[in-house]
Design a protein around this motif. Structure first.
Motif, PDB file in Angstrom:
ATOM      1  N   LEU A 279     -50.788  14.230 -24.548  1.00  0.00           N
ATOM      2  CA  LEU A 279     -49.832  14.825 -23.625  1.00  0.00           C
ATOM      3  C   LEU A 279     -49.164  13.676 -22.881  1.00  0.00           C
ATOM      4  O   LEU A 279     -49.848  12.869 -22.255  1.00  0.00           O
ATOM      5  N   MET A 280     -47.855  13.597 -22.992  1.00  0.00           N
ATOM      6  CA  MET A 280     -47.150  12.464 -22.398  1.00  0.00           C
ATOM      7  C   MET A 280     -45.826  12.894 -21.800  1.00  0.00           C
ATOM      8  O   MET A 280     -45.365  14.010 -22.013  1.00  0.00           O
TER       9      MET A 280
ATOM     10  N   ASP B 161     -55.690  13.629 -37.460  1.00  0.00           N
ATOM     11  CA  ASP B 161     -54.291  13.990 -37.260  1.00  0.00           C
ATOM     12  C   ASP B 161     -53.932  13.771 -35.798  1.00  0.00           C
ATOM     13  O   ASP B 161     -54.809  13.735 -34.938  1.00  0.00           O
ATOM     14  N   VAL B 162     -52.635  13.637 -35.517  1.00  0.00           N
ATOM     15  CA  VAL B 162     -52.175  13.406 -34.150  1.00  0.00           C
ATOM     16  C   VAL B 162     -51.052  14.374 -33.836  1.00  0.00           C
ATOM     17  O   VAL B 162     -50.081  14.482 -34.589  1.00  0.00           O
ATOM     18  N   GLU B 163     -51.213  15.072 -32.730  1.00  0.00           N
ATOM     19  CA  GLU B 163     -50.169  15.965 -32.231  1.00  0.00           C
ATOM     20  C   GLU B 163     -49.665  15.396 -30.912  1.00  0.00           C
ATOM     21  O   GLU B 163     -50.452  15.033 -30.043  1.00  0.00           O
ATOM     22  N   MET B 164     -48.356  15.300 -30.796  1.00  0.00           N
ATOM     23  CA  MET B 164     -47.734  14.797 -29.573  1.00  0.00           C
ATOM     24  C   MET B 164     -47.138  15.968 -28.813  1.00  0.00           C
ATOM     25  O   MET B 164     -46.471  16.812 -29.405  1.00  0.00           O
ATOM     26  N   GLU B 165     -47.383  16.025 -27.515  1.00  0.00           N
ATOM     27  CA  GLU B 165     -46.738  17.026 -26.677  1.00  0.00           C
ATOM     28  C   GLU B 165     -46.021  16.306 -25.549  1.00  0.00           C
ATOM     29  O   GLU B 165     -46.636  15.559 -24.788  1.00  0.00           O
ATOM     30  N   LEU B 166     -44.733  16.523 -25.466  1.00  0.00           N
ATOM     31  CA  LEU B 166     -43.897  15.901 -24.449  1.00  0.00           C
ATOM     32  C   LEU B 166     -43.685  16.904 -23.320  1.00  0.00           C
ATOM     33  O   LEU B 166     -43.365  18.061 -23.566  1.00  0.00           O
ATOM     34  N   THR B 167     -43.919  16.459 -22.085  1.00  0.00           N
ATOM     35  CA  THR B 167     -43.745  17.333 -20.934  1.00  0.00           C
ATOM     36  C   THR B 167     -43.018  16.583 -19.822  1.00  0.00           C
ATOM     37  O   THR B 167     -43.081  15.353 -19.762  1.00  0.00           O
ATOM     38  N   PHE B 168     -42.357  17.322 -18.986  1.00  0.00           N
ATOM     39  CA  PHE B 168     -41.734  16.724 -17.797  1.00  0.00           C
ATOM     40  C   PHE B 168     -42.266  17.413 -16.541  1.00  0.00           C
ATOM     41  O   PHE B 168     -41.635  17.404 -15.495  1.00  0.00           O
ATOM     42  N   ASP B 169     -43.441  18.018 -16.669  1.00  0.00           N
ATOM     43  CA  ASP B 169     -44.097  18.679 -15.562  1.00  0.00           C
ATOM     44  C   ASP B 169     -45.515  18.166 -15.443  1.00  0.00           C
ATOM     45  O   ASP B 169     -46.350  18.504 -16.274  1.00  0.00           O
ATOM     46  N   PRO B 170     -45.847  17.343 -14.501  1.00  0.00           N
ATOM     47  CA  PRO B 170     -44.960  16.870 -13.434  1.00  0.00           C
ATOM     48  C   PRO B 170     -44.029  15.774 -13.951  1.00  0.00           C
ATOM     49  O   PRO B 170     -44.372  15.069 -14.902  1.00  0.00           O
TER      50      PRO B 170
END
Length: 107
Positions: free
Chosen positions: A50-51, A80-89
């Motif tokens: 989570l980034m 395996d690698v899953e990327m999740e992009l968030t802007f919260d916060p």
């Protein structure tokens, strides 16, 4: 019996890999910069990261998550690698480590 991999040890290896990846606009690695919010490793050695980015308009919004995914997936134990992009916060300088702030002359 197959070799058992300690997920905590694998998590530490992932963090070491993350510390080799730098934001192209700021001379600090993405981990110390505070762009990585969390790293999850399950019993199947699947990784979820989570980034965030320094801004939603970041010029590396497409390429940086893919670079991270490829480098983490290159670790032998990672399935395996899953990327999740968030802007919260949203990212702020408060998320930077003391090391990053020192590197940038903010302390």
């Amino acid at each position: 019996m197959s070799e058992t991999i300690d997920t905590n040890d694998l998590g530490e290896k992932i963090v070491r890999v993350l510390k080799t990846i730098y934001d192209p606009e700021i001379p600090v690695d993405i981990y110390e910069l505070g762009l990585i919010y969390d790293v999850f490793v399950n019993e199947d050695y699947d990784v979820k990261i989570l980034m965030t980015l320094t801004s939603p308009n970041c010029p590396v919004a497409e390429s940086l998550p893919e670079e991270i995914r490829e480098k983490v997936k290159s670790l032998d134990a990672v399935n395996d690698v899953e990327m999740e992009l968030t802007f919260d916060p949203p990212w702020s300088q408060d998320l930077m480590s003391e090391e990053a702030k020192l590197e940038l002359g903010m302390l």
